[in-house]
Design a protein around this motif. Structure first.
Motif, PDB file in Angstrom:
ATOM      1  N   PRO A 151      13.563 -11.455   9.688  1.00  0.00           N
ATOM      2  CA  PRO A 151      14.359 -11.240   8.471  1.00  0.00           C
ATOM      3  C   PRO A 151      13.746 -12.004   7.302  1.00  0.00           C
ATOM      4  O   PRO A 151      13.231 -13.108   7.472  1.00  0.00           O
ATOM      5  N   ASN A 158      19.345  -7.498   3.271  1.00  0.00           N
ATOM      6  CA  ASN A 158      18.285  -8.261   3.919  1.00  0.00           C
ATOM      7  C   ASN A 158      17.204  -7.313   4.414  1.00  0.00           C
ATOM      8  O   ASN A 158      17.483  -6.393   5.178  1.00  0.00           O
ATOM      9  N   VAL A 160      14.005  -6.623   6.725  1.00  0.00           N
ATOM     10  CA  VAL A 160      13.463  -7.120   7.990  1.00  0.00           C
ATOM     11  C   VAL A 160      12.052  -6.578   8.146  1.00  0.00           C
ATOM     12  O   VAL A 160      11.814  -5.379   7.994  1.00  0.00           O
ATOM     13  N   TYR A 199      18.656  -3.762   5.503  1.00  0.00           N
ATOM     14  CA  TYR A 199      19.998  -3.734   6.085  1.00  0.00           C
ATOM     15  C   TYR A 199      20.986  -4.112   4.991  1.00  0.00           C
ATOM     16  O   TYR A 199      20.919  -5.209   4.441  1.00  0.00           O
ATOM     17  N   ILE A 223      21.975  -9.567  11.959  1.00  0.00           N
ATOM     18  CA  ILE A 223      21.848  -9.690  10.511  1.00  0.00           C
ATOM     19  C   ILE A 223      22.986 -10.603  10.051  1.00  0.00           C
ATOM     20  O   ILE A 223      24.149 -10.201  10.030  1.00  0.00           O
TER      21      ILE A 223
END
Length: 421
Positions: A151, A158, A160, A199, A223
């Motif tokens: 991440p 976020n 990744v 995300y 997450i």
């Protein structure tokens, strides 16, 4: 209602799922599809309904508009009407007459029919061969591949960064799938080594490296949030809240005025408000936990009259989702118990019905073999403990309109692991 358009929509969903020939789907496939549809649309279409729609059970009626809206939403369209509008150009099977043209001779007609039959037979043979090949992928050695992730931040959204090595793949069919949802599968270059995904929601995901339609690597992916996160559901990107907008000294609450200030209307359809806290406490085994919270619906005008709320325990596998509503709406509720979805259409969920907009105490705890759900200290439901080991890693609260949360406590045995407000 257009049966041809319905068939087109089902074909799109089949392609997105990539589960092979739908005629060979088993009962478990329809149960999994039920779960996927609910996770994406928050509407439950039972496995039996899905079997009828796919023609696995004899049924002489067309699906309702609500069902079609749900399927269209799952496939990525706003609703059924938008789907049909975008697919107007699809060719319908029909008999076309050339009015005013000379009638073709019998000999020419026969030659034309023979040519058509040859083409049809060739298509059938090619389709059968393709289906056979599709169902018989060469075994893939998972040890020949590597897959990891990192991440970028602890905030939401976020990104990744996925790192992978799939250069030994026998085909170019290499995909990275963000989560449980097959529709998040993205084709990647087998000769490269990195791919990134965004995300927009916190939670527990299972990222997958897929080679030639076989999952060769699967990683649990949490997450996390940076403390509490508040958001208003919106497509394609949620509306994120500043902590000062919903965190008060003794509760979490988003005032109606704060929603209107963001130019989000409460009528005719109220928005969905969500609060999350993920990855900020020591994971708690589902086999040894107790949890309690008080929630209150803050808006119940017009279409929000059912006062829908949901208390969620996010696990590293399938979540627990405890629904609440006005008593007259409990038939619409769906409960996730860590491995199955339970429908209020087939279960007495009257214990999850609330009388007013007062604070409601929700308690959930494990016993040796069951998970018990209490509302205002009365047992509302109990389910069998999932056989798979899993841990609680986060909390989630969802409200139709807006709502409030206070007196949160999560314990392992007699030890308090997390509390707030």
């Amino acid at each position: 209602m257009d049966a041809f358009a319905i068939n087109q929509l089902l074909k799109i969903i089949e392609q997105q799922l990539d589960w092979g020939d739908a005629n060979e789907w088993q009962s478990k496939d329809f149960e999994n599809l039920n779960l996927l549809i609910f996770k994406k649309t928050k509407v439950s279409l039972s496995a039996s309904t899905l079997r009828r729609i796919w023609g696995r059970v004899e049924y002489n009626h067309l699906p309702s508009t609500t069902t079609l809206d749900t399927l269209a939403g799952f496939a990525g369209f706003e609703n059924w009407r938008v789907f049909t509008r975008q697919h107007k150009q699809a060719v319908h099977p029909a008999n076309h007459e050339n009015i005013g043209s000379p009638a073709p001779s019998k000999e020419k007609t026969n030659r034309g029919l023979n040519a058509i039959l040859i083409v049809i037979i060739a298509i059938i043979i090619a389709t059968l061969i393709a289906m056979y090949i599709r169902k018989q992928p060469a075994p893939v050695n998972g040890k020949a591949y590597s897959f990891s992730y990192k991440p970028v931040t602890r905030d939401i959204p976020n990104s990744v960064v996925f790192s992978y090595d799939a250069k030994t793949s026998p085909t170019d069919s290499v995909y990275i799938q963000q989560s449980w949802d097959p529709m998040t599968r993205t084709l990647v270059d087998r000769n490269r080594h990195q791919h990134t995904s965004v995300y927009y929601r916190p939670g527990s995901y299972h990222a997958k490296l897929v080679v030639d339609k076989q999952i060769v690597k699967e990683l649990p992916l949490i997450i996390a949030t940076n403390g509490w996160l508040g958001m208003i559901a919106h497509k394609p990107i949620p509306v994120y809240l500043n902590k000062s907008e919903f965190i008060k000294q003794d509760a979490m609450v988003l005032p109606v005025a704060a929603i209107l200030k963001k130019n989000i209307e409460l009528e005719p359809q109220p928005p969905i408000v969500e609060f999350y806290n993920v990855g900020n406490f020591t994971p708690v085994p589902l086999s040894d936990f107790s949890f309690s919270v008080e929630v209150k619906n803050g808006y119940y005008e017009g279409a929000a009259t059912c006062r829908f709320m949901e208390v969620g325990l996010i696990t590293d596998q399938v979540p627990i989702a405890i629904p609440l509503s006005a008593k007259g709406c409990v038939s619409e509720l769906n409960l996730l118990d860590g491995h199955n979805m339970v429908s209020g259409k087939k279960t007495d969920f009257s214990g999850f019905g609330i009388e007013s907009s007062e604070w409601v105490k929700v308690t959930c705890r494990s016993t040796a073999s069951k998970i018990q759900y209490y509302v205002n200290d009365k047992l509302a439901y109990e389910s069998v403990m999932p056989s798979k080991k899993m841990n609680i890693v986060g909390l989630a609260y969802t409200f139709q309109g807006t709502g409030s949360v206070r007196k949160i406590e999560l314990k392992r045995a007699n030890s308090v692991i997390f509390n707030a407000f």
